[in-house]
Scaffold this active site. Structure first.
Site, PDB file in Angstrom:
ATOM      1  N   SER A 133       0.916  -1.081  -0.040  1.00 56.65           N
ATOM      2  CA  SER A 133       0.008  -0.068   0.022  1.00 56.65           C
ATOM      3  C   SER A 133       0.821   1.101  -0.002  1.00 56.65           C
ATOM      4  O   SER A 133       2.135   1.005   0.524  1.00 56.65           O
ATOM      5  CB  SER A 133      -0.917   0.015   1.373  1.00 56.65           C
ATOM      6  OG  SER A 133      -1.503   1.149   1.452  1.00 56.65           O
ATOM      7  N   TYR A 146      -2.298  -1.238  11.241  1.00 56.56           N
ATOM      8  CA  TYR A 146      -2.231  -1.300   9.898  1.00 56.56           C
ATOM      9  C   TYR A 146      -0.858  -1.021   8.983  1.00 56.56           C
ATOM     10  O   TYR A 146      -0.211  -1.971   8.368  1.00 56.56           O
ATOM     11  CB  TYR A 146      -3.405  -0.757   9.182  1.00 56.56           C
ATOM     12  CG  TYR A 146      -3.306  -0.839   7.775  1.00 56.56           C
ATOM     13  CD1 TYR A 146      -3.725  -1.981   7.016  1.00 56.56           C
ATOM     14  CD2 TYR A 146      -3.072   0.331   6.924  1.00 56.56           C
ATOM     15  CE1 TYR A 146      -3.637  -1.862   5.371  1.00 56.56           C
ATOM     16  CE2 TYR A 146      -3.009   0.286   5.622  1.00 56.56           C
ATOM     17  CZ  TYR A 146      -3.514  -0.967   4.751  1.00 56.56           C
ATOM     18  OH  TYR A 146      -3.299  -0.910   3.630  1.00 56.56           O
TER      19      TYR A 146
END
Length: 276
Positions: A133, A146
């Site tokens: 990401s 995360y």
């Protein structure tokens, strides 16, 4: 020559689904893996081979790899796409949830890679694609656990790239920006469960609102943008080590690279509307 074989995890929706279809379009025999196989019916109707796989269950991963090699004799591309976002203040998130997010986003991907690598080494070819990401390069408030998984997967991918190179295996990182998937809603739900009351409530309200923002959703890129990048990496003779693509990915990663920490802190806080 037999058709090349690809395994795509998290194939039941979003990036995984789009990637499975794109690789099939390019002539691969594609196995789409997911925990919820009932959500793979659409892919199965298009010729994708559905595979029940839980990346936190070693036996299911081993069984999946064994099935693929028994049926096709090879694995040419592994796309580690399965993952989710669990937001919440680092202080608030129960450690069991934090550990589970690492199990899914990091250890599941690397364990599956361990199972696939012997087959790629025997072929002296293959590509491992790890979907991280832009959150593996930048950070946001209440996203610590995360982001930790994505930073970890970036580092592990770099080390693996060096280790696998002598065996003809490429390791590629895909860094999506904002993508139109279920991810934001899931992260917002987790955030509210963890931090909607208590000392982080004001931040949680702002970040959850940002994650669910219709304005942001309209700017997000379709999952096919990431599928195209994965396909480019899988088919390139010499793929790039990283592909940053999707809404916001390149400019935000570039900003993080050039701005001092506290200036970037202010930019991110302003963007998500958290108190500073």
């Amino acid at each position: 020559m037999p058709a090349k074989t690809a395994l795509v995890t998290g194939a039941s929706s979003g990036i995984g689904e789009a990637t499975a279809l794109k690789l099939q379009e390019l002539g691969y025999t594609v196995y789409g893996a997911a925990r919820r196989t009932h959500r793979l019916h659409t892919l199965a109707e298009r010729g994708i081979r559905p595979l029940a796989m839980d990346v936190t269950d070693d036996a299911s991963m081993q069984a999946g790899v064994d099935r693929i090699t028994a049926e096709t004799g090879r694995i040419d591309v592994l796309v580690n796409n399965a993952g989710y976002g669990s937001y919440g203040a680092i202080e608030d998130v129960p450690l069991d949830e934090a550990r589970y997010q690492f199990e899914v986003n990091v250890f599941g991907a690397l364990r599956l890679t361990q199972l696939v690598l012997p087959h790629m080494r025997a072929q002296h070819s293959g590509t491992v694609v790890n979907v991280t990401s832009m959150g593996g390069k930048i950070y946001t408030p209440l996203g610590g656990w995360y982001h930790g998984t994505k930073f970890a997967l970036e580092a592990l991918s770099d080390c693996l790239r060096l280790e696998a190179k002598p065996f003809g295996i490429d390791v590629v990182v895909i860094e999506p920006g904002g993508i139109a998937t279920e991810w934001g809603a899931i992260a917002a739900d987790k955030l509210e469960k963890s931090s909607s009351s208590g000392p982080y409530a004001a931040q949680a309200t702002a970040v959850a609102s940002s994650l669910r923002s219709e304005a942001n959703a309209k700017r997000n890129s379709p999952p096919t943008v990431i599928a195209d990048a994965i396909a480019k990496a899988a088919t390139a003779r010499r793929p790039k080590t990283r592909y940053a693509t999707g809404f916001g990915a390149r400019p935000l990663i570039a900003l993080r690279r050039i701005l001092p920490d506290r200036v970037f802190d202010a930019v991110i806080s302003r963007a998500v509307g958290t108190p500073r």
